[in-house]
Scaffold this active site. Structure first.
Site, PDB file in Angstrom:
ATOM      1  N   ARG A   1      -9.268  -7.589   1.246  1.00  0.00           N
ATOM      2  CA  ARG A   1      -8.487  -7.238   2.451  1.00  0.00           C
ATOM      3  C   ARG A   1      -8.321  -5.715   2.578  1.00  0.00           C
ATOM      4  O   ARG A   1      -7.745  -5.062   1.724  1.00  0.00           O
ATOM      5  CB  ARG A   1      -7.126  -7.955   2.438  1.00  0.00           C
ATOM      6  CG  ARG A   1      -6.229  -7.608   1.280  1.00  0.00           C
ATOM      7  CD  ARG A   1      -5.016  -8.534   1.191  1.00  0.00           C
ATOM      8  NE  ARG A   1      -5.405  -9.820   0.622  1.00  0.00           N
ATOM      9  CZ  ARG A   1      -4.666 -10.541  -0.232  1.00  0.00           C
ATOM     10  NH1 ARG A   1      -3.470 -10.126  -0.600  1.00  0.00           N
ATOM     11  NH2 ARG A   1      -5.091 -11.686  -0.704  1.00  0.00           N
TER      12      ARG A   1
ATOM     13  N   ASP B   1     -10.013 -20.447   8.229  1.00  0.00           N
ATOM     14  CA  ASP B   1      -9.632 -21.203   7.033  1.00  0.00           C
ATOM     15  C   ASP B   1      -8.351 -20.722   6.359  1.00  0.00           C
ATOM     16  O   ASP B   1      -7.626 -21.491   5.749  1.00  0.00           O
ATOM     17  CB  ASP B   1     -10.777 -21.148   5.995  1.00  0.00           C
ATOM     18  CG  ASP B   1     -11.256 -19.732   5.718  1.00  0.00           C
ATOM     19  OD1 ASP B   1     -10.671 -18.794   6.274  1.00  0.00           O
ATOM     20  OD2 ASP B   1     -12.213 -19.558   4.945  1.00  0.00           O
TER      21      ASP B   1
HETATM   22  C1  MIC Z   1      -8.242 -14.278  -1.660  1.00  0.00           C
HETATM   23  O1  MIC Z   1      -8.754 -15.205  -2.267  1.00  0.00           O
HETATM   24  O2  MIC Z   1      -7.484 -13.446  -2.196  1.00  0.00           O
HETATM   25  C2  MIC Z   1      -8.549 -14.105  -0.197  1.00  0.00           C
HETATM   26  C3  MIC Z   1      -7.319 -14.382   0.547  1.00  0.00           C
HETATM   27  O3  MIC Z   1      -9.528 -15.027   0.193  1.00  0.00           O
HETATM   28  C4  MIC Z   1      -9.038 -12.670   0.016  1.00  0.00           C
HETATM   29  C5  MIC Z   1      -9.280 -12.321   1.431  1.00  0.00           C
HETATM   30  C6  MIC Z   1      -8.044 -11.972   2.214  1.00  0.00           C
HETATM   31  O4  MIC Z   1      -7.123 -11.353   1.664  1.00  0.00           O
HETATM   32  O5  MIC Z   1      -8.015 -12.272   3.402  1.00  0.00           O
HETATM   33  C7  MIC Z   1     -10.300 -12.307  -0.767  1.00  0.00           C
HETATM   34  O6  MIC Z   1     -10.577 -12.907  -1.766  1.00  0.00           O
HETATM   35  O7  MIC Z   1     -10.980 -11.336  -0.402  1.00  0.00           O
END
Ligand code: MIC
Ligand code: SF4
Length: 758
Positions: free
Chosen positions: A645, A95
């Site tokens: 992340r 996604d």
């Molecule tokens: C976000 O909303 O910041 C993300 C992108 O979904 C992140 C995950 C990511 O950095 O891949 C999250 O919320 O953990």
């Protein structure tokens, strides 16, 4: 058909005994959060009561979910665990890697071409290890989980901070880094400090322009971005039960923005209805057999002050629609005060774009209510002033809203439907003209609005609101417009008012989709090959981090003292960098490039003490690493807020940073640092942050005595030779110190795996 129904039934079979035992041990009625926690202990039936906010506890989550941008690193780590299959039901969702530019079809096609290598890797590794795979276009992880996997009273973890969305179906769903997911996928316990509890009592009833989103916007205003840290937020009261299940999901989803471990609601009829509407009557029937265990005890909700650490009460009948922002999700302004606030703060009033959808707020109810506003454009002879975009949360939602004519309605008001993906919410928005960095205002129904997040432009001011309000604001094109009181001038020059939004909680004709986008794993994946090309710029097999050499760390140089807000978006930016999420060395080139250097107020410009020159943060870190000089990072409050992340922890680890010393951490980031073998430390005396100077050198003089509950002593040697000795606190327990010693938590799992196969 419900996925994993046997697992769900098993959870319910054990529920009564475990919860009753916990009630005896704790010696009082229980909240829902406690019921779920105590019924998911690693040890099975509880044998002791835990102290909230203090005890580390081992849990056994029921399932794991990963999205493409975090799954790559999670699964690259899982490959080292030496397991043939995941130990609990797990899914991967594509996604985050789909850029929004033209429209759903074109964008999806391009994404498949561009990220083919990554999607193939994720598809084959899922196939090998028994993981359910949701293809690009199937939808956003949290919406797909809510529609297919979430169940009342369950516990899950997910490698995304908004995993918490599943609280809308009465789960405890918690966002974690990939290394935590690896623990659970490998069949090990998952550790969490037993959370504190915040109770939110919702009285009254939502009506008119006020929506579930406004509840969390209000709560964020009250608690701020760090007020929920270490706590589960439990919602209850007549206002909670009167709300739709997906509305509850929205509230839980954005609970990530107050730092809460997760949020949840007790099981009620709205959840029963949603389960049945999404083809899971079996789950609803099973839940109904243990109904009283899937909500808090009546005494708790009658006298919440006695059972929660903090209680907030919100009267929904009086709640106004809100807009939160810019640049932080907790700056809450009721819509009636927006014009005044905007003028006072010099926020551009003209709205350029309104964006609805994302993993939160893309339910059938949200879309139908927004469409009821959108259709007034033609009915009342209005003209939409701003651009307008819609990102549906899943193919099921998209197909159903298309069938029911809503996409057509949005089309007529001038809207663009993007792919069922994160798109603009995570900087995957190829917004025309963003590179000019003009100051401008956008409004969206997403959950985060940090600087540069949506379009990479630091001068875009993003305000978060409910989808129906965002739709009205896009029509008006004016941030100060209050649809409750203000009129618009239509094309005939007449004054008109927008009618209040109306909608359906669930589709009257049911949900549907031609292809929801699911791929089941092979029953036996042992022969599936995982190929990672050594020349790939997108994927790189992981090399283990070096264990600690047992010595005190001496002579560490300050890499950066970050000033003010430093979220994971500042530490490891998303947008264009998402393409390197499977390649640690390449993505490390974005390390801390968004953080503001406290000494010159610039981003990505720090002093290299070895040369006296200023350079980019990653380049400077690489120079220290090449010279064999350890480094440290210093930061302010709530460091690492936002995303799960783990790249934000792995990059500094990879580039030679030994410690991160801050005033306070966001929960997921602190754990991520620990898991990757770093020192995550907090100033014992916050004012010591001010002592840190640009040319400082740090000596960790008692690291050899690193022990739980014992602070570390740091010598801070300034350029003029003077020394400040400061105290750095930490929250490591024995096991976590083991991760530091081994070089990472994964090194320990890998060693155990190797031993088992030897
Ligand atoms: C976000 O909303 O910041 C993300 C992108 O979904 C992140 C995950 C990511 O950095 O891949 C999250 O919320 O953990
Ligand atoms: Fe995707 Fe945005 Fe939801 Fe994160 S918050 S999962 S980027 S839609």
């Amino acid at each position: 058909m419900a996925f994993d129904i046997e697992m769900i039934k098993k959870v319910y079979e054990n529920m009564a005994e475990r919860v009753d035992k916990a009630r005896d041990l704790v010696g009082r009625p229980l909240t829902l959060s406690e019921k779920i926690l105590y019924s998911h202990l690693w040890e099975g039936t509880p044998s002791q009561a835990f102290t909230r906010g203090k005890d580390y506890v081992d849990f056994a989550p029921d399932r794991v979910a990963c999205q493409d941008a975090t799954a790559q690193m999670a699964l690259l780590q899982f490959m080292h665990a030496g397991k043939a299959k995941v130990a609990v039901p797990t899914t991967v969702h594509c996604d985050h890697l789909i850029q929004a530019k033209v429209d759903a079809k074109t964008d999806l096609k391009r994404a498949k071409e561009q990220s083919n290598e990554v999607f193939d890797f994720l598809s084959s590794i899922s196939n090998k290890y028994g993981i359910g795979f949701w293809k690009p276009g199937a939808g956003i992880i949290h919406q797909v989980v809510l529609e297919n996997y979430a169940f009342p009273g369950g516990m899950m973890i997910g490698t995304d901070s908004h995993t918490v969305n599943a609280g809308g179906l009465g789960m405890l769903a918690i966002g974690v880094g990939g290394a935590d997911a690896v623990d659970v996928m490998s069949g090990m316990a998952w550790e969490l400090k037993f959370p504190k509890l915040i109770g939110v009592k919702l009285t009254g009833k939502l009506s008119g322009w006020t929506a579930p989103k406004d509840v969390i916007l209000k709560v964020a205003g009250i608690l701020t971005v760090k007020g929920g840290t270490g706590a589960v937020v439990e919602y209850f009261g007549e206002g909670a039960t009167a709300m739709s299940c997906t509305g509850k999901g929205t509230i839980c989803n954005m609970g990530a923005e107050i730092g809460a471990t997760t949020s949840t609601f007790g099981y009620d009829d709205s959840m029963d209805r949603y389960l049945r509407a999404t083809n899971r009557a079996e789950v609803a029937d099973a839940a109904n057999t243990v109904k009283e265990y899937l909500t808090g005890d009546a005494e708790v909700y009658a006298n919440p002050e006695q059972y929660f650490d903090q209680v907030i009460e919100i009267n929904l009948s009086e709640l106004e629609p809100h807009l939160n922002g810019p640049f932080t999700p907790d700056l809450a302004t009721p819509i009636s005060k927006m014009r005044e606030e905007a003028e006072k703060n010099n926020w551009p009033l003209q709205i350029q774009v309104g964006l609805i959808g994302s993993c939160t707020n893309s339910s059938y109810e949200d879309i139908s209510r927004s469409a009821s506003v959108a259709k007034q454009v033609s009915e009342k002879k209005l003209k939409t002033k701003a651009e307008f975009t819609i990102t549906p949360g899943s193919e099921v939602v998209r197909y159903t809203i298309e069938r029911d004519g809503f996409i057509d309605t949005f089309d007529k008001m001038g809207g663009t439907v993007f792919a069922n993906a994160c798109g603009p919410c995570i900087g995957m928005w190829d917004r025309e003209g963003a590179e000019k960095e003009e100051r401008n205002t956008i409004v969206h129904s997403f959950n985060r609005n940090f600087s540069k997040r949506a379009d990479g432009n630091p001068n875009t001011l993003a305000f978060v609101g409910s989808p129906e309000l965002v739709t009205a604001l896009a029509i008006a094109g004016d941030l100060g417009f209050n649809p409750i009181t203000d009129k618009l001038i239509n094309e005939d020059g007449e004054e008109v008012m927008l009618d209040e939004p109306t909608g359906n909680e669930l589709p009257p004709k049911g949900f549907d989709a031609e292809d929801p986008g699911y791929q089941a794993p092979a029953a036996d994946g042992s022969s599936v090959q995982i190929i990672v090309s050594p020349t790939s710029e997108r994927l790189e097999l992981l090399a283990p981090f070096q264990p600690w050499n047992g010595e005190n760390i001496m002579g560490a140089k300050l890499l950066i003292k970050a000033f003010g807000k430093c979220t994971t978006d500042h530490i490891s930016m998303a947008g264009p960098w998402l393409r390197f999420r499977g390649h640690l060395d390449n993505i490390s080139n974005n390390m801390l490039i968004g953080a503001v250097n406290a000494f010159n107020q610039k981003t990505n410009n720090v002093k290299n003490q070895l040369t006296g020159e200023y350079d980019a943060v990653p380049a400077t870190a690489r120079a220290y690493k090449a010279a064999g000089v350890p480094t440290i990072v210093v930061g302010d409050h709530n460091y690492g807020e936002g995303s799960s992340r783990e790249h934000a922890a792995m990059e500094p680890r990879h580039l030679g940073v030994k410690a991160v010393l801050v005033k306070s951490f966001a929960r997921i980031h602190e754990t991520n640092l620990k898991k990757q073998g770093m020192l995550a430390l907090t100033f014992s005396n916050e004012a010591d942050y001010d002592l840190i100077q640009e040319d400082d050198t740090f000596n960790f003089i008692d690291l050899k005595e690193f022990a739980p509950g014992k602070a570390l002593t740091l010598q801070v040697v300034h350029a003029d030779g003077t020394v400040d000795t400061i105290v750095a606190n930490h929250s490591y327990n024995e096991g976590q110190i083991g991760w530091f010693v081994a070089g990472s938590a994964l090194n320990l799992i890998a060693a155990a795996g190797a031993e088992a196969t030897a």
